[in-house]
Design a protein around this motif. Structure first.
Motif, mmCIF file in Angstrom:
data_model
loop_
_atom_site.group_PDB
_atom_site.id
_atom_site.type_symbol
_atom_site.label_atom_id
_atom_site.label_comp_id
_atom_site.label_asym_id
_atom_site.label_seq_id
_atom_site.Cartn_x
_atom_site.Cartn_y
_atom_site.Cartn_z
ATOM 1 N N ALA A 32 -6.759 5.177 5.835
ATOM 2 C CA ALA A 32 -7.780 4.252 6.339
ATOM 3 C C ALA A 32 -8.131 3.205 5.292
ATOM 4 O O ALA A 32 -8.289 2.021 5.614
ATOM 5 N N ALA A 33 -8.240 3.621 4.035
ATOM 6 C CA ALA A 33 -8.532 2.663 2.961
ATOM 7 C C ALA A 33 -7.405 1.647 2.815
ATOM 8 O O ALA A 33 -7.655 0.452 2.599
ATOM 9 N N SER A 34 -6.174 2.095 2.955
ATOM 10 C CA SER A 34 -5.030 1.177 2.871
ATOM 11 C C SER A 34 -5.051 0.178 4.012
ATOM 12 O O SER A 34 -4.883 -1.027 3.800
ATOM 13 N N PHE A 35 -5.271 0.663 5.242
ATOM 14 C CA PHE A 35 -5.314 -0.247 6.391
ATOM 15 C C PHE A 35 -6.502 -1.201 6.287
ATOM 16 O O PHE A 35 -6.386 -2.391 6.600
ATOM 17 N N THR A 67 2.219 -1.286 9.635
ATOM 18 C CA THR A 67 3.285 -0.312 9.876
ATOM 19 C C THR A 67 2.664 1.077 9.883
ATOM 20 O O THR A 67 1.504 1.256 9.535
ATOM 21 N N CYS A 68 3.437 2.035 10.265
ATOM 22 C CA CYS A 68 2.964 3.423 10.296
ATOM 23 C C CYS A 68 3.052 4.018 8.895
ATOM 24 O O CYS A 68 3.817 4.951 8.631
ATOM 25 N N LEU A 69 2.276 3.457 8.026
ATOM 26 C CA LEU A 69 2.228 3.831 6.616
ATOM 27 C C LEU A 69 2.048 5.333 6.471
ATOM 28 O O LEU A 69 1.150 5.918 7.070
ATOM 29 N N CYS A 91 0.843 -1.190 0.000
ATOM 30 C CA CYS A 91 0.000 0.000 0.000
ATOM 31 C C CYS A 91 0.876 1.237 0.000
ATOM 32 O O CYS A 91 2.068 1.178 0.286
ATOM 33 N N SER A 92 0.264 2.346 -0.281
ATOM 34 C CA SER A 92 0.970 3.612 -0.219
ATOM 35 C C SER A 92 0.085 4.619 0.477
ATOM 36 O O SER A 92 -1.097 4.385 0.708
ATOM 37 N N ALA A 93 0.684 5.744 0.806
ATOM 38 C CA ALA A 93 -0.027 6.818 1.469
ATOM 39 C C ALA A 93 0.114 8.078 0.631
ATOM 40 O O ALA A 93 0.881 8.125 -0.331
ATOM 41 N N PHE A 94 -0.616 9.105 1.002
ATOM 42 C CA PHE A 94 -0.516 10.370 0.302
ATOM 43 C C PHE A 94 0.792 11.053 0.690
ATOM 44 O O PHE A 94 1.087 11.220 1.867
ATOM 45 N N PRO A 95 1.599 11.460 -0.278
ATOM 46 C CA PRO A 95 2.900 12.077 0.022
ATOM 47 C C PRO A 95 2.769 13.562 0.357
ATOM 48 O O PRO A 95 2.967 14.430 -0.489
ATOM 49 N N ALA A 128 3.862 7.795 7.561
ATOM 50 C CA ALA A 128 4.627 8.616 8.504
ATOM 51 C C ALA A 128 6.069 8.670 7.992
ATOM 52 O O ALA A 128 6.448 7.938 7.088
ATOM 53 N N GLY A 129 6.851 9.525 8.549
ATOM 54 C CA GLY A 129 8.237 9.615 8.105
ATOM 55 C C GLY A 129 8.361 10.455 6.853
ATOM 56 O O GLY A 129 7.859 11.571 6.785
ATOM 57 N N ALA A 130 8.994 9.911 5.821
ATOM 58 C CA ALA A 130 9.314 10.661 4.611
ATOM 59 C C ALA A 130 8.080 11.222 3.902
ATOM 60 O O ALA A 130 8.153 12.271 3.275
ATOM 61 N N PHE A 131 6.933 10.545 4.003
ATOM 62 C CA PHE A 131 5.727 11.030 3.331
ATOM 63 C C PHE A 131 5.068 12.184 4.070
ATOM 64 O O PHE A 131 4.225 12.871 3.518
#
Length: 124
Positions: A30-33, A59-61, A3-7, A63-66
């Motif tokens: 939420a859709a990814s989880f 994982t904390c999808l 999955c990915s998250a919004f950057p 968070a961090g770089a995104f």
């Protein structure tokens, strides 16, 4: 499940305040989880919840770089997890390092101590 998250960080030039991205980012998270949890339910059903087939690692999808805040990620996890309370999933939330960030404490009632592990689990 990949999955990915919004950057958020990569789009910071578009808006002045990253909080303006919050609603969109949380929906995507939420859709990814939820997708991961749906696959976990199917996997557990297919294997009769044997051999660890009911375990799922989040994982904390984002968070961090995104640049998605831990508060957003935790809210998205809570939203997705609340839809799967009636399934026998063994959910682990894995963090990059200890201690567990405070935003996630409400998910698992984690006490703030120096001994806090880098992952926590809860049966849902």
């Amino acid at each position: 499940v990949f999955c990915s998250a919004f950057p958020v960080h990569y789009n910071s030039h578009v808006l002045v305040d990253t909080h303006e991205w919050q609603q969109l980012a949380v929906h995507i998270l939420a859709a990814s989880f939820e997708t991961v949890l749906r696959v976990a339910v199917l996997n557990a059903y297919q294997h009769k919840a044997q051999y660890g087939s009911n375990k799922v690692f989040l994982t904390c999808l984002g968070a961090g770089a995104f640049g998605n805040s831990d508060t957003w990620v935790a809210a998205a996890m809570q939203e997705a997890l609340s839809n799967f309370r009636n399934f026998s999933l063994e959910v682990y939330v894995v963090f990059y390092s200890a201690p567990v960030p405070e935003a996630y404490h409400s998910l698992f009632d984690v006490a703030q101590t120096d001994e806090t592990p880098s992952s926590v689990s809860q049966n849902w």
